[in-house]
Every structure is written in structure tokens, then in C-alpha cells.
Design a protein around this motif. Structure first.
Motif, short mmCIF file in Angstrom:
data_model
loop_
_atom_site.label_atom_id
_atom_site.label_comp_id
_atom_site.label_asym_id
_atom_site.label_seq_id
_atom_site.Cartn_x
_atom_site.Cartn_y
_atom_site.Cartn_z
N LYS A 231 0.82 -1.22 0.00
CA LYS A 231 0.00 0.00 0.00
C LYS A 231 0.85 1.28 0.00
N GLU A 232 2.01 1.22 0.68
CA GLU A 232 2.79 2.45 0.77
C GLU A 232 4.25 2.12 1.07
N LEU A 233 5.15 2.85 0.41
CA LEU A 233 6.58 2.76 0.66
C LEU A 233 7.02 4.08 1.27
N PHE A 234 7.70 4.01 2.42
CA PHE A 234 8.10 5.23 3.12
C PHE A 234 9.57 5.59 2.87
N VAL A 235 10.30 4.73 2.16
CA VAL A 235 11.73 4.95 1.96
C VAL A 235 12.11 4.69 0.51
N VAL A 236 13.34 5.11 0.16
CA VAL A 236 13.89 4.81 -1.17
C VAL A 236 15.25 4.17 -0.97
N ALA A 237 15.73 3.50 -1.99
CA ALA A 237 17.04 2.82 -1.90
C ALA A 237 18.14 3.82 -1.59
N ILE B 131 7.62 0.28 5.29
CA ILE B 131 6.67 -0.15 4.28
C ILE B 131 5.36 -0.55 4.95
N LYS B 132 4.26 -0.33 4.23
CA LYS B 132 2.95 -0.75 4.72
C LYS B 132 2.31 -1.65 3.66
N VAL B 133 1.89 -2.83 4.10
CA VAL B 133 1.25 -3.77 3.19
C VAL B 133 -0.18 -4.06 3.67
N GLU B 134 -0.94 -4.69 2.81
CA GLU B 134 -2.33 -5.02 3.14
C GLU B 134 -2.56 -6.50 2.83
N ARG B 135 -3.26 -7.17 3.74
CA ARG B 135 -3.59 -8.58 3.53
C ARG B 135 -5.10 -8.72 3.41
N PRO B 136 -5.62 -8.92 2.21
CA PRO B 136 -7.08 -9.05 2.03
C PRO B 136 -7.67 -10.18 2.86
N VAL C 35 9.87 -4.30 -4.42
CA VAL C 35 8.43 -4.17 -4.70
C VAL C 35 8.08 -2.72 -5.04
N GLU C 36 6.86 -2.58 -5.57
CA GLU C 36 6.33 -1.25 -5.88
C GLU C 36 4.97 -1.10 -5.23
N THR C 37 4.52 0.15 -5.11
CA THR C 37 3.20 0.41 -4.54
C THR C 37 2.12 -0.24 -5.39
N GLU C 38 1.13 -0.83 -4.70
CA GLU C 38 -0.01 -1.53 -5.31
C GLU C 38 0.37 -2.87 -5.95
N GLN C 39 1.60 -3.29 -5.75
CA GLN C 39 2.02 -4.60 -6.28
C GLN C 39 1.50 -5.72 -5.38
N LEU C 40 1.01 -6.79 -5.98
CA LEU C 40 0.57 -7.97 -5.23
C LEU C 40 1.78 -8.89 -5.05
N VAL C 41 2.10 -9.17 -3.80
CA VAL C 41 3.32 -9.91 -3.49
C VAL C 41 2.96 -11.23 -2.81
N PRO C 42 3.55 -12.34 -3.24
CA PRO C 42 3.31 -13.63 -2.57
C PRO C 42 3.81 -13.61 -1.13
N ALA C 43 3.25 -14.47 -0.31
CA ALA C 43 3.67 -14.56 1.08
C ALA C 43 5.13 -14.96 1.18
N LEU D 257 12.22 -5.56 1.03
CA LEU D 257 13.34 -4.63 0.97
C LEU D 257 14.38 -5.06 2.00
N SER D 258 15.55 -4.46 1.93
CA SER D 258 16.61 -4.81 2.86
C SER D 258 17.16 -3.56 3.52
N VAL D 259 17.60 -3.74 4.78
CA VAL D 259 18.21 -2.65 5.54
C VAL D 259 19.57 -3.14 6.02
N TYR D 260 20.61 -2.36 5.74
CA TYR D 260 21.95 -2.73 6.15
C TYR D 260 22.39 -1.82 7.28
N GLU D 261 22.82 -2.44 8.37
CA GLU D 261 23.34 -1.64 9.49
C GLU D 261 24.59 -0.91 9.07
N ASN D 262 24.74 0.29 9.59
CA ASN D 262 25.97 1.03 9.33
C ASN D 262 27.16 0.29 9.93
N ASN D 263 26.94 -0.29 11.10
CA ASN D 263 27.96 -1.11 11.74
C ASN D 263 27.30 -2.45 12.07
#
Length: 282
Positions: free
Chosen positions: A2-8, A19-24, A177-185, A190-196
């Protein structure tokens, strides 16, 4: 999605929304349970109203019959009192006949009093029966309502997890992923890398008979042998998995082993994704 709050490449702090997703299926299940809960509560209220109506009718019937009996008792008492006054005024009457008349009225009075006691007992028994019958239904309905409310709370907790927050401070890696994309379970979003980095994922060959357990201290050493730091094993895998290609001795020959997760201090000099050696302490 439904919504992406960050960019690469964006820097984020621990707790920032990602990120915010929706489960019908979750929404449908929650809606069904809410509807069922509303219906159960409505039925419970209806049953309570029916119980109160039955109790009211029982009270009303008792009051009417009780007043009728009390009136008859009072009439009989009044008649006996009148009879006593008449007896006082006519001393020459046949006492035998007078006794028969008094005995009949006295017997009637006793019968009326017994009928009153019986009516009172029946009233209380019926009231107890009504309460008992509805108490069982209320207990079952209340238990079902409580269970549904717990299930709805669990679904709401799952719903809250549909918005994911950064668990560590670091940089956003790739976004798959992109907004409004249907994603399998179970897909990577996305990935987050620690600075350290503070966690190292290591492998031990499946043929090694090394005994490792949580809390074991090890040395983490760079591939050029110029830097090392002490770490602590926090988890040992319970299954055999395939090595990443980068860790294979020969690229075309798969290797297998157990995963080991090791915690290291934040002030380490290692980089995210850096290849290192894990050395067991003697």
C-alpha cells in the motif's frame, strides 16, 4: 503493497516506518469475526430481555394469585370473626351446629394458607428454573464472545505488523516491490543494512563434529588476517543448508553445513557483506 516510506540508499533510524502492506485475507477474516461478535452480543442481549420478560410475567402471575388468596383468607377470617360475635349474642343456640360451622371455616382457612405456601414455593422454584436455564446459555455465549474477542485482538496485532519499522539504524538496500504490487507470502520486500553490522552469519561444514552452543566465545578475523575481534555465538542452526556461492571452495561444487549466528560489538571495523573467518578459542 500500500505504501513505501523509503527509497534505496536512504538512511533510516531504528523505529522509522519502512513499508505498509495489506492482507485481504486478514481483513476478510477480521470482518467476519466482528460481524459474528456483533450478532452474538445482539443475541445475548435478546436472551437477557427474554429472561427479564419471563421473570416479570412470573412475578405478575404470582402477585395476582397471591392477592386473590389473601383476599379469600381475609374474607374467611372476617366471616369467622362475625361468627364469634354472633355466638356471643345468642347463647341459647345449638352449640353442636355452631362447632360444625366453625370447623368448616377453620378448615377452609388452613387450606387457603397451605395453598398460599405452595404458591410461594412454586413461584421461587419457577424463578430459579428461569435463571438457571438462561444462566447456562449466557455462560456459553459469554465464553464464545470472549474467545472471539481474543481472536480479533490477535488479528489486530497481525494487522499492526503490516506496517514494518526499521529494527536497526542503517541504510536502505534494494527495494524489490512497488506500490499496489501484489506480493506472494514470505517474499523479500526490501533490505536494511546496518551502518555497523552486529550479527555475523557463519557456516560450519556438515562433516565437522565441532560442538557449539549459545554463549560460546569465538574470534572473528578479517580475510587479510590484519584485524580480529571477539564475538559470541547466539544461535546454532538445527538443519543443514547450502553454502552461499561466495563461501564455496569451488564455485561449481555446492557445499553444505550448519548456520551459526554470532554477535559482535557495534564498534567493529567490519563492513556489511564482508567475508570473514570464525576461529574457535582453544
Amino acid at each position: 503493497v500500500k505504501e513505501l516510506f523509503v527509497v534505496a540508499g536512504e538512511q533510516v533510524k531504528k523505529g522509522d516506518p519502512l513499508i505498509k502492506v495489506e492482507r485481504p485475507d486478514l481483513l476478510i477474516e477480521k470482518e467476519n469475526k466482528l460481524n459474528k461478535l456483533t450478532l452474538l452480543k445482539a443475541n445475548l442481549g435478546k436472551r437477557n430481555l427474554q429472561k427479564e420478560n419471563k421473570l416479570y410475567l412470573n412475578d405478575l402471575e404470582f402477585d395476582i394469585k397471591l392477592k386473590q388468596l389473601e383476599n379469600k383468607i381475609q374474607e374467611t377470617k372476617t366471616s369467622l370473626e362475625q361468627q364469634e360475635r354472633i355466638q356471643e349474642g345468642f347463647k341459647k343456640l345449638d352449640w353442636q351446629n355452631q362447632i360444625v360451622v366453625d370447623s368448616i371455616r377453620l378448615s377452609k382457612l388452613q387450606l387457603l394458607k397451605g395453598e398460599k405456601e405452595l404458591l410461594t414455593r412454586e413461584y421461587h422454584l419457577k424463578r430459579k428454573e428461569i435463571n438457571s436455564n438462561y444462566a447456562l446459555e449466557e455462560a456459553n455465549a459469554s465464553a464464545e464472545i470472549e474467545l472471539l474477542e481474543k481472536e480479533i485482538q490477535l488479528l489486530q496485532n497481525e494487522e499492526m505488523e503490516l506496517t514494518q519499522y526499521a529494527r536497526v539504524s542503517g541504510a536502505i538496500g534494494s527495494i524489490q516491490v512497488e506500490t499496489e504490487q501484489l506480493v506472494p507470502a514470505y517474499s523479500n520486500l526490501l533490505s536494511v543494512y546496518e551502518n555497523n553490522p552486529t550479527i555475523i552469519r557463519a557456516f560450519t561444514n556438515e562433516h565437522n563434529e565441532i560442538e557449539l552452543a549459545s554463549g560460546t566465545e569465538v574470534w572473528i578475523e578479517s580475510t587479510n588476517r590484519q584485524y580480529k575481534i571477539k564475538g559470541t555465538v547466539i544461535e546454532v542452526g538445527s538443519r543443514i543448508v547450502q553454502y552461499p556461492v561466495r563461501l564455496r571452495t569451488f564455485d561449481q561444487m555446492p557445499s553444505w553445513g550448519r548456520e551459526i549466528f554470532i554477535e559482535i560489538p557495534e564498534e567493529s571495523k567490519f563492513l556489511n557483506g564482508e567475508k570473514v573467518f570464525v576461529i574457535l578459542q582453544p
